[in-house]
Motif scaffolding. Structure first.
Motif, PDB file in Angstrom:
ATOM      1  N   VAL A  29      26.181  43.756  37.327  1.00 28.24           N
ATOM      2  CA  VAL A  29      27.411  43.571  36.567  1.00 28.24           C
ATOM      3  C   VAL A  29      28.555  43.496  37.577  1.00 28.24           C
ATOM      4  O   VAL A  29      28.689  44.364  38.440  1.00 28.24           O
ATOM      5  CB  VAL A  29      27.655  44.742  35.586  1.00 28.24           C
ATOM      6  CG1 VAL A  29      28.992  44.579  34.875  1.00 28.24           C
ATOM      7  CG2 VAL A  29      26.513  44.843  34.585  1.00 28.24           C
ATOM      8  N   THR A  30      29.367  42.440  37.471  1.00 26.54           N
ATOM      9  CA  THR A  30      30.481  42.221  38.389  1.00 26.54           C
ATOM     10  C   THR A  30      31.772  42.076  37.594  1.00 26.54           C
ATOM     11  O   THR A  30      31.809  41.346  36.605  1.00 26.54           O
ATOM     12  CB  THR A  30      30.240  40.951  39.233  1.00 26.54           C
ATOM     13  OG1 THR A  30      28.966  41.037  39.864  1.00 26.54           O
ATOM     14  CG2 THR A  30      31.315  40.785  40.289  1.00 26.54           C
ATOM     15  N   TRP A  31      32.822  42.762  38.024  1.00 20.90           N
ATOM     16  CA  TRP A  31      34.123  42.769  37.343  1.00 20.90           C
ATOM     17  C   TRP A  31      35.112  41.899  38.096  1.00 20.90           C
ATOM     18  O   TRP A  31      35.135  41.876  39.325  1.00 20.90           O
ATOM     19  CB  TRP A  31      34.669  44.185  37.266  1.00 20.90           C
ATOM     20  CG  TRP A  31      33.856  45.070  36.385  1.00 20.90           C
ATOM     21  CD1 TRP A  31      32.789  45.844  36.743  1.00 20.90           C
ATOM     22  CD2 TRP A  31      34.021  45.255  34.983  1.00 20.90           C
ATOM     23  NE1 TRP A  31      32.293  46.501  35.658  1.00 20.90           N
ATOM     24  CE2 TRP A  31      33.028  46.152  34.558  1.00 20.90           C
ATOM     25  CE3 TRP A  31      34.911  44.753  34.041  1.00 20.90           C
ATOM     26  CZ2 TRP A  31      32.913  46.562  33.241  1.00 20.90           C
ATOM     27  CZ3 TRP A  31      34.791  45.153  32.725  1.00 20.90           C
ATOM     28  CH2 TRP A  31      33.802  46.055  32.342  1.00 20.90           C
ATOM     29  N   TYR A  32      35.985  41.214  37.316  1.00 20.13           N
ATOM     30  CA  TYR A  32      36.971  40.309  37.892  1.00 20.13           C
ATOM     31  C   TYR A  32      38.348  40.537  37.285  1.00 20.13           C
ATOM     32  O   TYR A  32      38.469  40.910  36.122  1.00 20.13           O
ATOM     33  CB  TYR A  32      36.583  38.847  37.617  1.00 20.13           C
ATOM     34  CG  TYR A  32      35.250  38.459  38.156  1.00 20.13           C
ATOM     35  CD1 TYR A  32      35.091  38.083  39.481  1.00 20.13           C
ATOM     36  CD2 TYR A  32      34.128  38.479  37.335  1.00 20.13           C
ATOM     37  CE1 TYR A  32      33.850  37.722  39.981  1.00 20.13           C
ATOM     38  CE2 TYR A  32      32.879  38.124  37.826  1.00 20.13           C
ATOM     39  CZ  TYR A  32      32.745  37.746  39.144  1.00 20.13           C
ATOM     40  OH  TYR A  32      31.509  37.401  39.637  1.00 20.13           O
ATOM     41  N   GLU A  33      39.377  40.255  38.087  1.00 23.84           N
ATOM     42  CA  GLU A  33      40.752  40.167  37.597  1.00 23.84           C
ATOM     43  C   GLU A  33      41.145  38.698  37.669  1.00 23.84           C
ATOM     44  O   GLU A  33      40.798  37.999  38.632  1.00 23.84           O
ATOM     45  CB  GLU A  33      41.696  40.991  38.463  1.00 23.84           C
ATOM     46  CG  GLU A  33      43.133  40.883  38.024  1.00 23.84           C
ATOM     47  CD  GLU A  33      44.097  41.682  38.884  1.00 23.84           C
ATOM     48  OE1 GLU A  33      45.291  41.639  38.595  1.00 23.84           O
ATOM     49  OE2 GLU A  33      43.654  42.337  39.854  1.00 23.84           O
ATOM     50  N   TRP A  34      41.847  38.226  36.636  1.00 24.70           N
ATOM     51  CA  TRP A  34      42.275  36.831  36.558  1.00 24.70           C
ATOM     52  C   TRP A  34      43.764  36.723  36.804  1.00 24.70           C
ATOM     53  O   TRP A  34      44.543  37.520  36.292  1.00 24.70           O
ATOM     54  CB  TRP A  34      41.942  36.260  35.182  1.00 24.70           C
ATOM     55  CG  TRP A  34      40.477  36.067  34.985  1.00 24.70           C
ATOM     56  CD1 TRP A  34      39.559  37.011  34.642  1.00 24.70           C
ATOM     57  CD2 TRP A  34      39.753  34.856  35.138  1.00 24.70           C
ATOM     58  NE1 TRP A  34      38.314  36.468  34.564  1.00 24.70           N
ATOM     59  CE2 TRP A  34      38.403  35.133  34.862  1.00 24.70           C
ATOM     60  CE3 TRP A  34      40.109  33.559  35.469  1.00 24.70           C
ATOM     61  CZ2 TRP A  34      37.417  34.158  34.920  1.00 24.70           C
ATOM     62  CZ3 TRP A  34      39.132  32.587  35.531  1.00 24.70           C
ATOM     63  CH2 TRP A  34      37.794  32.896  35.254  1.00 24.70           C
ATOM     64  N   ASN A  35      44.150  35.697  37.589  1.00 23.47           N
ATOM     65  CA  ASN A  35      45.557  35.433  37.840  1.00 23.47           C
ATOM     66  C   ASN A  35      45.728  33.930  38.036  1.00 23.47           C
ATOM     67  O   ASN A  35      45.103  33.354  38.939  1.00 23.47           O
ATOM     68  CB  ASN A  35      46.030  36.193  39.089  1.00 23.47           C
ATOM     69  CG  ASN A  35      47.516  36.120  39.286  1.00 23.47           C
ATOM     70  OD1 ASN A  35      48.235  35.471  38.534  1.00 23.47           O
ATOM     71  ND2 ASN A  35      47.994  36.799  40.316  1.00 23.47           N
ATOM     72  N   SER A  36      46.512  33.306  37.182  1.00 21.64           N
ATOM     73  CA  SER A  36      46.764  31.857  37.246  1.00 21.64           C
ATOM     74  C   SER A  36      45.471  31.045  37.207  1.00 21.64           C
ATOM     75  O   SER A  36      45.315  30.062  37.930  1.00 21.64           O
ATOM     76  CB  SER A  36      47.565  31.505  38.497  1.00 21.64           C
ATOM     77  OG  SER A  36      48.814  32.147  38.494  1.00 21.64           O
ATOM     78  N   GLY A  37      44.527  31.477  36.378  1.00 25.58           N
ATOM     79  CA  GLY A  37      43.275  30.746  36.211  1.00 25.58           C
ATOM     80  C   GLY A  37      42.236  30.976  37.296  1.00 25.58           C
ATOM     81  O   GLY A  37      41.171  30.366  37.288  1.00 25.58           O
ATOM     82  N   THR A  38      42.532  31.856  38.236  1.00 31.02           N
ATOM     83  CA  THR A  38      41.602  32.154  39.330  1.00 31.02           C
ATOM     84  C   THR A  38      41.112  33.588  39.194  1.00 31.02           C
ATOM     85  O   THR A  38      41.903  34.505  38.979  1.00 31.02           O
ATOM     86  CB  THR A  38      42.302  31.991  40.694  1.00 31.02           C
ATOM     87  OG1 THR A  38      42.786  30.652  40.806  1.00 31.02           O
ATOM     88  CG2 THR A  38      41.343  32.278  41.840  1.00 31.02           C
ATOM     89  N   LYS A  39      39.789  33.776  39.330  1.00 29.94           N
ATOM     90  CA  LYS A  39      39.258  35.139  39.237  1.00 29.94           C
ATOM     91  C   LYS A  39      39.035  35.713  40.630  1.00 29.94           C
ATOM     92  O   LYS A  39      38.630  35.010  41.557  1.00 29.94           O
ATOM     93  CB  LYS A  39      37.984  35.196  38.402  1.00 29.94           C
ATOM     94  CG  LYS A  39      36.787  34.487  38.953  1.00 29.94           C
ATOM     95  CD  LYS A  39      35.607  34.608  37.983  1.00 29.94           C
ATOM     96  CE  LYS A  39      34.400  33.857  38.492  1.00 29.94           C
ATOM     97  NZ  LYS A  39      33.286  33.944  37.557  1.00 29.94           N
ATOM     98  N   THR A  40      39.327  37.015  40.730  1.00 28.89           N
ATOM     99  CA  THR A  40      39.164  37.753  41.980  1.00 28.89           C
ATOM    100  C   THR A  40      38.209  38.903  41.740  1.00 28.89           C
ATOM    101  O   THR A  40      38.366  39.652  40.770  1.00 28.89           O
ATOM    102  CB  THR A  40      40.525  38.299  42.462  1.00 28.89           C
ATOM    103  OG1 THR A  40      41.434  37.200  42.620  1.00 28.89           O
ATOM    104  CG2 THR A  40      40.391  39.039  43.776  1.00 28.89           C
ATOM    105  N   LEU A  41      37.226  39.062  42.600  1.00 28.81           N
ATOM    106  CA  LEU A  41      36.256  40.148  42.493  1.00 28.81           C
ATOM    107  C   LEU A  41      36.949  41.498  42.608  1.00 28.81           C
ATOM    108  O   LEU A  41      37.744  41.719  43.531  1.00 28.81           O
ATOM    109  CB  LEU A  41      35.210  40.014  43.604  1.00 28.81           C
ATOM    110  CG  LEU A  41      34.215  41.156  43.753  1.00 28.81           C
ATOM    111  CD1 LEU A  41      33.253  41.181  42.573  1.00 28.81           C
ATOM    112  CD2 LEU A  41      33.461  41.036  45.056  1.00 28.81           C
ATOM    113  N   LEU A  42      36.653  42.393  41.664  1.00 31.76           N
ATOM    114  CA  LEU A  42      37.163  43.765  41.717  1.00 31.76           C
ATOM    115  C   LEU A  42      36.103  44.728  42.224  1.00 31.76           C
ATOM    116  O   LEU A  42      36.321  45.446  43.190  1.00 31.76           O
ATOM    117  CB  LEU A  42      37.647  44.222  40.343  1.00 31.76           C
ATOM    118  CG  LEU A  42      38.884  43.542  39.787  1.00 31.76           C
ATOM    119  CD1 LEU A  42      39.177  44.031  38.371  1.00 31.76           C
ATOM    120  CD2 LEU A  42      40.078  43.781  40.695  1.00 31.76           C
ATOM    121  N   THR A  43      34.953  44.758  41.544  1.00 34.09           N
ATOM    122  CA  THR A  43      33.900  45.711  41.888  1.00 34.09           C
ATOM    123  C   THR A  43      32.633  45.360  41.113  1.00 34.09           C
ATOM    124  O   THR A  43      32.639  44.452  40.289  1.00 34.09           O
ATOM    125  CB  THR A  43      34.349  47.164  41.584  1.00 34.09           C
ATOM    126  OG1 THR A  43      33.419  48.083  42.147  1.00 34.09           O
ATOM    127  CG2 THR A  43      34.514  47.401  40.099  1.00 34.09           C
TER     128      THR A  43
END
Length: 83
Positions: A29-43
């Motif tokens: 399971v991988t968590w992401y934050e979205w900003n301006s349509g781009t996802k960034t790996l959190l944990t």
């Protein structure tokens, strides 16, 4: 099927796992934050700590099914807005 629940500002990712051989679930399971349509790996892990869950963030998670031998198809949750 995958979905999110929240308790004490911690997000929990849930998903249904089945395997024809009844192998153990070793999915990622991988968590992401979205900003301006781009996802960034959190944990990674089935829960997202409260330190990541702040108002205004857009959050999603994905599940890569794995039975210890074979990977399944990646499945992604909907993006949710933390309020």
């Amino acid at each position: 099927m995958i979905f999110l629940t929240s308790q004490n500002n911690i997000l929990n990712g849930y998903y249904a796992y089945t395997d024809n051989d009844l192998s153990t679930d070793s999915s990622t399971v991988t968590w992401y934050e979205w900003n301006s349509g781009t996802k960034t790996l959190l944990t990674t892990g089935s829960t997202l700590a409260a330190s990541y869950v702040t108002a205004g963030k857009l959050i999603s998670f994905s599940v890569l099914p794995y039975n210890g031998t074979t990977y399944g198809d990646l499945v992604e949750s909907n993006i949710v807005l933390v309020i």
